[in-house]
Scaffold this active site. Structure first.
Site, PDB file in Angstrom:
ATOM      1  CG  ASP A   1      39.019  27.482  68.784  1.00 44.97           C
ATOM      2  OD1 ASP A   1      39.688  26.577  67.842  1.00 44.97           O
ATOM      3  OD2 ASP A   1      39.267  27.757  69.547  1.00 44.97           O
TER       4      ASP A   1
ATOM      5  CD  GLU B   1      43.078  35.345  66.711  1.00 40.50           C
ATOM      6  OE1 GLU B   1      42.515  36.466  67.299  1.00 40.50           O
ATOM      7  OE2 GLU B   1      42.858  34.405  67.032  1.00 40.50           O
TER       8      GLU B   1
HETATM    9  C1  9WN Z   1      42.122  27.537  71.592  1.00 34.41           C
HETATM   10  C2  9WN Z   1      46.223  30.078  68.618  1.00 34.41           C
HETATM   11  C3  9WN Z   1      44.762  29.474  68.460  1.00 34.41           C
HETATM   12  C4  9WN Z   1      44.436  28.805  67.265  1.00 34.41           C
HETATM   13  C5  9WN Z   1      43.022  28.342  66.972  1.00 34.41           C
HETATM   14  C6  9WN Z   1      41.906  29.630  67.421  1.00 34.41           C
HETATM   15  C7  9WN Z   1      42.265  30.159  68.828  1.00 34.41           C
HETATM   16  C8  9WN Z   1      42.410  28.873  70.838  1.00 34.41           C
HETATM   17  C9  9WN Z   1      41.592  30.130  71.868  1.00 34.41           C
HETATM   18  O1  9WN Z   1      43.724  30.450  68.707  1.00 34.41           O
HETATM   19  O2  9WN Z   1      42.025  29.022  69.479  1.00 34.41           O
HETATM   20  O3  9WN Z   1      42.872  26.648  71.082  1.00 34.41           O
HETATM   21  O4  9WN Z   1      42.090  30.620  72.788  1.00 34.41           O
HETATM   22  O5  9WN Z   1      40.531  30.527  71.513  1.00 34.41           O
HETATM   23  O6  9WN Z   1      40.626  29.362  67.225  1.00 34.41           O
HETATM   24  O7  9WN Z   1      42.732  28.028  65.878  1.00 34.41           O
HETATM   25  O8  9WN Z   1      45.328  27.574  67.118  1.00 34.41           O
HETATM   26  O9  9WN Z   1      46.248  30.792  67.687  1.00 34.41           O
END
Ligand code: 9WN
Length: 443
Positions: free
Chosen positions: A168, A410
């Site tokens: 992201d 994470e």
């Molecule tokens: C938005 C769930 C997700 C991952 C992504 C990570 C983060 C979300 C967030 O979490 O993104 O999709 O709320 O920031 O960047 O890779 O799939 O783990």
């Protein structure tokens, strides 16, 4: 008892704790819903010890598939305190979205065909055939949608939001996002640092230090971008070029190439090969990825489809074409020497999401520096495909040690190995199970 089985047991406990019936949320502490690429990574690891559960994890993703073929990046859990993120999308008001579940209206890296192949390999004959038979049509529909809706003619898929790339806050995307023209109210908010006042509305920063997440301004811009895309029903071809942020994303297209190949194999195995038009698109993407190579710096980059310019901001996605097995031996060798540079991508705990000498590198900030288990897993697979098995083994061993020492976080500091972000994170646990299986000789 040796330490390794203990780590597997602990990983399984994390995955059980995050289990929500057929699917698994990324982290009970922070992410309550089902995410597309998370579930694919989760299934790859779970397949090592419970292939039926892994198959159910993948099938659960099909609940969210849109009638136009799109697989959404999130399927919302019914009972969740985080109602905010659901209301950004209002999927039930969109023509193609399913009516019985709420979803996001954008996609995420297309790993489903890859995960399906891996899970199928772990299933006994009849169940393998059943899984492949059930998934092939939805997969063909998804890949057909990716080309029909998102290939503007270059052979590469264009993304309309950073959340689609999975990495992201990766600097190339944040740089493009930073150039997005802002509505007046947002310009004022940024100037007066009002974005900070909105922090109370954010779910993530209620649970984690703000320094570990997207900045307030970037977060607000991402929100504005999602709302703007919604005004055009998230359809790339209807979105105005001047106020949108569009990227031919390197990571996404690299993973797409590998997924296309998995899909071709699956379709051939069950006797309904992928049609010639789709096959042609697959071959075009492989050729088009090479246009993202920059000879002077010896790296791949994402590209802005409007200007045709490479976004020459370094990030670990430069290594993902190895996973797609696209680069020539010469290009792969340049990538490997870049990867081995301790001043850039090989500090004590690699591989950082951004080179450690890059301006703005932060060891604790999300996709702006930390090392992640999923990207290490992908890079190690790519290295192994290029006969760099020593380096792949080293990266896998370091990744396992990182988790063994710090826990199932994470993401991690590539300098100290300390864990950050959400605790008990599902893909960290699942992929450690897979990495252990890959590095431990069978008894
Ligand atoms: C938005 C769930 C997700 C991952 C992504 C990570 C983060 C979300 C967030 O979490 O993104 O999709 O709320 O920031 O960047 O890779 O799939 O783990």
């Amino acid at each position: 008892m040796s330490a390794l089985p203990t780590l597997v047991r602990r990983a399984q406990q994390v995955l059980d704790h995050n289990r929500r019936g057929a699917w698994t949320c990324p982290s009970s502490a922070l992410y309550a819903h089902q995410w597309l690429w998370d579930s694919c990574f989760i299934a790859v690891g779970v397949a090592r010890y419970d292939p039926e559960r892994a198959a159910a994890e993948l099938r659960a993703l099909l609940r969210g598939q849109w009638a136009n073929g799109m697989l959404p990046h999130m399927i919302f859990a019914d009972s969740s305190h985080d109602a905010g993120s659901r209301t950004i999308w209002r999927s039930r008001t969109r023509a193609f979205a399913p009516r019985d579940v709420a979803t996001s209206c954008i996609t995420q890296p297309p790993l489903l065909a890859i995960a399906t192949s891996r899970v199928a390999d772990a299933l006994p004959g009849a169940q393998r055939e059943q899984l492949l038979t059930d998934l092939v049509a939805p997969l063909v529909e998804y890949h057909t949608w990716l080309y029909a809706a998102r290939d503007l003619g270059s052979g590469l898929v264009t993304l309309i939001h950073p959340w689609e790339c999975g990495l992201d806050t990766t600097p190339p995307w944040m740089q493009e996002l930073g150039r997005m023209p802002l509505p007046i109210w947002l310009r004022v908010a940024v100037r007066l640092r009002l974005a900070r006042a909105l922090r109370a509305l954010r779910y993530d920063t209620r649970h984690l230090p703000a320094s570990q997440r997207a900045s307030d301004d970037d977060g607000l811009r991402m929100l504005v971008l999602a709302i703007r895309a919604g005004e055009h029903d998230f359809e790339l071809r209807r979105m105005p070029r001047d106020t949108s942020v569009l990227v031919e994303d390197l990571a996404f297209n690299s993973l797409l190439i590998a997924a296309n190949r998995s899909l071709e194999r699956i379709a051939a195995e069950i006797g309904s090969p992928v049609g010639p038009e789709l096959q042609q698109s697959f071959r075009r993407t492989e050729a088009a990825l090479e246009a993202l190579w920059d000879e002077p710096s010896g790296q791949y980059y994402s590209r802005n489809p409007a200007s045709g310019d490479l976004i020459r901001t370094p990030a670990l996605s430069t290594f993902l074409p190895l996973f797609a097995r696209v680069p020539s031996r010469e290009r792969a060798a340049r990538l490997v020497s870049l990867l081995r540079d301790p001043e850039k991508y090989w500090p004590a705990w690699g591989v950082p999401s951004v080179p450690v000498d890059a301006p703005g590198f932060s060891e604790t900030s999300y996709w702006k520096g930390p090392t992640w288990v999923n990207t290490n897993w992908l890079i190690a697979e790519g290295l192994a495909a290029y006969d760099e098995s020593q380096l792949a083994a080293d990266l896998r061993r370091r990744t396992i040690e990182l988790v063994e020492n710090a826990g199932f976080w994470e993401y991690f500091s590539p300098l100290s190995g300390a864990g950050y972000g959400a605790p008990d994170f599902s893909w960290t646990a699942a992929l450690v199970v897979d990495l252990l299986a890959l590095t431990t000789p069978a008894p």
